[in-house]
Design a protein around this motif. Sequence first.
Motif, mmCIF file in Angstrom:
data_model
loop_
_atom_site.group_PDB
_atom_site.id
_atom_site.type_symbol
_atom_site.label_atom_id
_atom_site.label_comp_id
_atom_site.label_asym_id
_atom_site.label_seq_id
_atom_site.Cartn_x
_atom_site.Cartn_y
_atom_site.Cartn_z
ATOM 1 N N ARG A 518 0.953 -1.562 0.087
ATOM 2 C CA ARG A 518 -0.355 0.198 0.052
ATOM 3 C C ARG A 518 0.395 1.255 -0.044
ATOM 4 O O ARG A 518 1.663 1.381 0.608
ATOM 5 C CB ARG A 518 -0.689 -0.213 1.567
ATOM 6 N N VAL A 520 1.286 4.981 0.571
ATOM 7 C CA VAL A 520 0.909 5.949 1.743
ATOM 8 C C VAL A 520 1.220 7.447 1.702
ATOM 9 O O VAL A 520 2.248 7.915 0.982
ATOM 10 C CB VAL A 520 1.672 6.150 3.055
ATOM 11 N N ALA A 524 -1.233 9.648 8.408
ATOM 12 C CA ALA A 524 -2.257 9.615 8.676
ATOM 13 C C ALA A 524 -2.635 10.169 9.894
ATOM 14 O O ALA A 524 -2.223 10.909 10.851
ATOM 15 C CB ALA A 524 -2.277 7.750 8.863
ATOM 16 N N ASN A 787 -6.277 11.938 5.357
ATOM 17 C CA ASN A 787 -6.013 10.603 5.847
ATOM 18 C C ASN A 787 -6.424 9.440 6.897
ATOM 19 O O ASN A 787 -5.272 9.353 7.480
ATOM 20 C CB ASN A 787 -4.170 10.237 5.052
ATOM 21 N N VAL A 789 -7.800 7.247 9.814
ATOM 22 C CA VAL A 789 -7.012 5.937 9.638
ATOM 23 C C VAL A 789 -8.355 5.715 11.057
ATOM 24 O O VAL A 789 -8.014 6.638 11.955
ATOM 25 C CB VAL A 789 -6.191 5.570 10.452
ATOM 26 N N SER A 813 -9.488 4.354 6.373
ATOM 27 C CA SER A 813 -9.033 3.096 6.930
ATOM 28 C C SER A 813 -9.055 3.023 8.248
ATOM 29 O O SER A 813 -9.866 3.393 8.820
ATOM 30 C CB SER A 813 -7.794 2.897 6.955
ATOM 31 N N VAL A 837 -1.400 -3.111 9.623
ATOM 32 C CA VAL A 837 -2.563 -2.489 8.970
ATOM 33 C C VAL A 837 -1.955 -0.894 9.786
ATOM 34 O O VAL A 837 -1.982 0.275 8.231
ATOM 35 C CB VAL A 837 -3.854 -2.738 9.091
ATOM 36 N N GLU A 840 1.109 0.274 7.611
ATOM 37 C CA GLU A 840 0.684 0.414 6.412
ATOM 38 C C GLU A 840 -0.961 1.477 5.526
ATOM 39 O O GLU A 840 0.351 2.156 4.490
ATOM 40 C CB GLU A 840 -0.572 -0.832 5.619
ATOM 41 N N SER A 841 -0.958 2.150 6.606
ATOM 42 C CA SER A 841 -1.834 3.280 6.269
ATOM 43 C C SER A 841 -0.913 4.652 6.615
ATOM 44 O O SER A 841 -1.975 5.502 6.203
ATOM 45 C CB SER A 841 -3.399 3.300 7.183
#
Length: 988
Positions: A518, A520, A524, A787, A789, A813, A837, A840-841
Amino acid sequence: MTVRADGHDSVAVIGFAGRFPQADSVPRLWDALLQGRELITHYDRDQLAALGAPEAVLGDEQFVGAFGALDDIESFDADLFGYSRREAELTDPQQRLLLECAWHALDDAGYGGFHGDCAVFASTSVSGYLLRHVLGNAAEWAGADQLQLVLGNEKDHASTRIAYKLDLTGPALTVQTACSSSLVAVHLATQSILNGECDLALAGAATVQLPEVPGYQFSKHGIFSPDGHCRPFDESAHGTVPANGVAMVVLKRTDRAIADGDTVHAVIRGSALNNDGARKMGYSAPSHDGQVAVISAALRAADVDPATIGYVEAHGTGTEVGDVIELAALTEAYRRHTDASGYCKIGSLKGNAGHLDAAAGVSSLIKTVLAVREGVIPASINCDVPHPGFDWANSPFTVNTESSPWEAATGPRRAAVSGFGMGGTNVHVIVEQAPESASRPEPRAAGGPRLVPVSGHTQEAVEALSADLAGRLEEGTVDAGDMAHTLAHGRRTLRWRSAVTGSTSAEIAERLRGSRPRLVPKKAALTMLFPGQGQHYPGMAANLYEAFDTFREVFDECTKAADPLAGPTLRETLLGTADPGVAEAAMASTRFAQPALFIVEYALARQLRSWGVHPRYLVGHSIGEFAAACLAEVMSPQDAVALVCARGRLMDATTRAGMLAVRTSEAACEALLPPTLTIAAVNGPSAVVVAGADDDLDSFAADLARQGITTRRLSVERAFHSPFMDPVLDEFREIAEGFRYRKPRLRVISTLTGAPVREYSADYWVRQLRQRVRFAEAAAHAVAAQNPVLLEVGPGAALTGAVQSFATDARPSAVLTMPQPGRQHEAPTALLEAAGVLWESGVDLDLGALGAAPGRRVPLPAYPFSRERHWLDARPSVPQPAVPEPTRAADEGPKAPAPQADRHEPDVLGRVVQIWQRLLGAGDLGPDSDFFELGGDSLTAVRLLAALNRDLGVTLDLTDVLEERTIARQATAIRQLLDSPSARTEDH
């Protein structure tokens, strides 16, 4: 230098990397050495003709078509290192290869993300690229000022450029002592470490010679071989063969390397450095006395008996005079300590790979370290008959003409490496087998789940590295725990990310091969969501308690505080040790459910915080807000437990009733709602919860069904946030007034008001118990962030699901931390997956803190650079560079007259694009192209400023260029100046 048994005063070789002729890595070089392969490329006349050799060369009997060539020296991963295309094209490939090699060496050592006191001691050879390729392309470098050419091609900047690009703050020194340079760099690096100037050190060199035709002109009594073969110590030794290569080692104090779990390949016991002075026939000649002195000094520094040294990697150039002088000097130095003969093998890498010039010494050191580590001495090839001019029978040495196993008679294996530079700078290094405490362990089965994080600058790099890592696990050559530990502690975190979890090597390998990286795009904005009552279940803490230290410590602290208030049944129920019937009854009771939720959610949040997870917002649904407030340090965990237990006890004492989820808007529900019911929560634009008596709820649900409105009864036995709570409010207020509340240290968004909480009070908690839960309003803050999350810190997925259902502009996300009921055994894996995760975010977290068990830094597959051609082809003639005017050193070529009639040129954007392309060498550019993301820096910004002002007739400031980073914003700033009567334009 003396060495104690604990290695306190020795220096460990903990990593290395390199590229050599016909061997693009250290493992491939080692394989070639064990096979006894020559790595020199030999070109016949037809091949030379195909490469464009002129007739003068093809007809010259003295021209030898032999060269140790490196593959793909034209390519470079410019984007990864922040170079613009133009800057990369103008930079010496030696600097570029050295930078890539430094990256790989630190990765190999497990310190790829190291930011701190790491020294850099490096060297390069003369820049043939500048002479034949850059200066030969006047049109290409006309837009560059002299400083840019100097930074990219002068030897001075080889080390400091690495330190800058990799953010290393130890000493950075370029070392130039001809062909002893890189071994001198090793000596200086060890001294820097032992003197406390740095924690780590990189030492190495790059040599990239660029002959117009591969080969060289042979002359009798010169240094080059007449037949294209280097024959160290042979009777036919008449010269060496030039070759290209790049190599670096990573060094660290041995005691610290052992304590830190590093892979120690070997240790440097001692070393010495001197110069011949004038004690020789000429400046370029070797000196017997100088070599004897440096070898003897190194033996003293290492405090070892030369009788314990089983191998010497000689300078061994294969020249008539040099080999004999070197052998005689070694013999004299050793004979001062031992009379034994023929016990020490001798060899030279140059027989295989040719003379790597500045990179020769460190490459020989790497060969020697591997020999000491593996217990094998590779053959020194091209020596059929040892040189008859030397008395071998009365020498400690014998040429190692075949690869042979090496077992030391007593003690550790020891070897020595020599480097003698033209001009007289000599260096000698003593290498020893790693201590037993640092020996490489056998791979072991992974214990418990592991998070394996992989990142790269491109999607392709992550996919390639993931496949390489999976291959290593499938081969069984690396322990899964060590791999996870090394990736977490010893690799950089880049913009493309993939994280997998698993408990076995096979499981991790399979997931690595199936992973999807993924991107970025930006950091986030994390919101932690703490759920309310309804998702809890018995045993939900059990496996988390066993797996994670921080969770366990916080859980123990909170359940200890809860025992006098709720009884030991609460702890037993959460850990799954209570009778199943008792546990089910407890979880159905508000008295137990509320403190149970608080304890698990707060312990989970603290575990996540111990991993470096820092939320922007905290949002708690009803009882969940207590965990949010406690994490924000509004009150102590003990006070929070007491208040939550009181809340649960009082609410549990209210009249039995229920709650109904209704799929409609708050306004529509208000219009349909009978007076006996209350809206208790608004969870979304079409998600409300109604509270009241069971019969009234059943009747209301039936009415709504007839209108096509969906409803669902919640599994609760009380009507929270409704008039049913009124009888307990006064007592709860009295209890809440007994606690002290601090201002939140984190941003808690209230589900009572939908706004950030400035301060808490007893009155706030009373209203929070009774009034409507405005979760949708509170969660809107999270959705509005860039972004976003969402992390559900607790059981279930109700809150993240609710937010995602109404987040229409950008679906955030959503990350869950706990498994569904009945799958409690998966809880540790679920939490690690959640951390993966988050990473990854784009959520910052401390990957190194995630390890379930200690691991070691071990060598892993090298990062796969995304290399593209950045090269200026050589030109036959070399024009002299024009000298720019001192006052206009940053200008882009000759100064053009400032625009007059066309100062309101409509295509400002296009003109800016052209200037950027000229400066950065970039191809496709758009309005949103970012100057710094394309490799621009402060120096280039000065030149950009000059070009914009000159070509567009304005007077921008440097801050305009630095702050307006995109083409569109710079064009807008220029248009504003052109259109404004009072603009800062030049007076034309």
